[in-house]
Design an enzyme around this catalytic site. Structure first.
Site, PDB file in Angstrom:
ATOM      1  N   HIS A  50      28.952 145.403  84.198  1.00  0.00           N
ATOM      2  CA  HIS A  50      27.706 145.897  83.597  1.00  0.00           C
ATOM      3  C   HIS A  50      26.523 145.775  84.545  1.00  0.00           C
ATOM      4  CE1 HIS A  50      29.486 146.583  79.694  1.00  0.00           C
ATOM      5  NE2 HIS A  50      29.897 145.338  79.597  1.00  0.00           N
ATOM      6  N   ARG A  75      33.495 139.195  88.284  1.00  0.00           N
ATOM      7  CA  ARG A  75      34.078 139.973  87.198  1.00  0.00           C
ATOM      8  C   ARG A  75      34.249 141.408  87.671  1.00  0.00           C
ATOM      9  NH1 ARG A  75      31.903 140.729  81.007  1.00  0.00           N
ATOM     10  NH2 ARG A  75      30.132 141.751  82.025  1.00  0.00           N
ATOM     11  N   GLU A 154      37.939 139.964  74.086  1.00  0.00           N
ATOM     12  CA  GLU A 154      36.696 140.385  73.448  1.00  0.00           C
ATOM     13  C   GLU A 154      36.910 141.476  72.406  1.00  0.00           C
ATOM     14  OE1 GLU A 154      34.071 141.584  76.624  1.00  0.00           O
ATOM     15  OE2 GLU A 154      35.747 142.112  77.902  1.00  0.00           O
ATOM     16  N   ASP A 180      31.106 141.759  72.668  1.00  0.00           N
ATOM     17  CA  ASP A 180      32.047 142.826  72.390  1.00  0.00           C
ATOM     18  C   ASP A 180      32.955 142.483  71.212  1.00  0.00           C
ATOM     19  OD1 ASP A 180      31.795 145.183  74.154  1.00  0.00           O
ATOM     20  OD2 ASP A 180      31.950 143.708  75.743  1.00  0.00           O
TER      21      ASP A 180
END
Length: 274
Positions: A50, A75, A154, A180
């Protein structure tokens, strides 16, 4: 000259004796990465899912934090084995893979991070920072010791499969993402909803039962403390961009007159809110 590598997050967790607290680096900035690395946090997460990060910016951030006693985790944006290979070759020793909801997906992630015969990771250590261009002795033979792999649960499906996911060989731990997860359960933006918190608790119990460490994202201090007491071994408790946003808003609220401040606008008790 033979060179050592730093401990992975797996090794840090094995030695810690307490929960490890970390912060996101979402800005894409090596300067902010270095600021976070020198803060005293146990670990940082460089985010490619993100955040505006590609391979070059991740490499710059790994360089920036390498001189600090902090464990860096990257990540990756997805479970794509090509991306996993590239990020590991950059020298990332711990990766976090998002949106893993089944045992089969976890097995694919584990395979992507290991060399044959245990996996499918392409061999390029002589050309890559991962082995410091063949300056790390026996890197190929000992690569599994230099890499740790965590996956992110998630979704509701992921919670149901959390124990099987955690039990996969080559998966070193599970990180629960309440944001999420809340959306998956029908509570978008309501990470503190009792059903979401209960689902996180079920994931904690199942991952722990599989013998693996479990982590969670919790920016709210009370939620973070509660999750740590509930058994979270590693937590993310803030982010560079969020910390900067809130601190800059506080400065503006303190020093800059707000529109209508001190005037009767017809709304009793109205105040600026951030």
């Amino acid at each position: 000259m033979p060179l050592p590598l730093n401990p992975t997050l797996r090794h840090r967790l094995q030695e810690a004796g307490r929960p490890l607290f970390g912060g996101w680096v979402c800005s894409g900035s090596p300067v902010m990465a270095e600021v976070m690395a020198g803060s005293g946090l146990d670990w940082i997460l460089i985010d490619m899912e993100h955040a505006p990060n590609g391979l070059e910016s991740v490499l710059s951030q790994l360089h920036a934090v390498s001189g600090y006693p902090v464990t860096a985790v990257v990540r990756v944006p997805s479970a794509d084995p090509v991306i996993i290979k590239q990020v590991l070759d950059l020298g990332a020793q711990t990766i976090l893979v998002p949106m893993v909801s089944t045992e089969e997906q976890a097995r694919s992630v584990a395979a992507a991070a290991q060399y044959p015969p245990h996996g499918i990771r392409g061999v390029g250590s002589a050309l890559a920072r991962s082995a410091r261009w063949n300056r790390v002795p026996d890197y190929l033979e000992n690569a599994a010791e230099h890499v740790s792999v965590f996956v992110q649960v998630e979704t509701g499906e992921g919670v149901e499969n959390a124990r099987a996911i955690a039990a996969v060989d080559g998966i070193d731990g599970v990180f629960v993402g309440p944001s999420d997860l809340a959306a998956s359960l029908g509570f978008l933006g309501r990470q503190g909803h009792p059903e979401v918190v209960a689902a996180v608790g079920r994931a904690f119990a199942d991952v722990t039962a599989a013998g693996k460490p479990v982590g969670v994202n919790a920016f709210d201090p009370q939620a973070a403390a509660g999750y740590a007491e509930a058994g979270a071994a590693f937590l993310l408790v803030g982010a560079d961009v969020a910390l900067t946003a809130r601190a800059s808003e506080a400065l503006a609220a303190r020093f800059i007159p707000q529109p209508g401040a001190g005037e009767d606008d017809g709304v009793s008790g109205a105040t600026a809110s951030y």
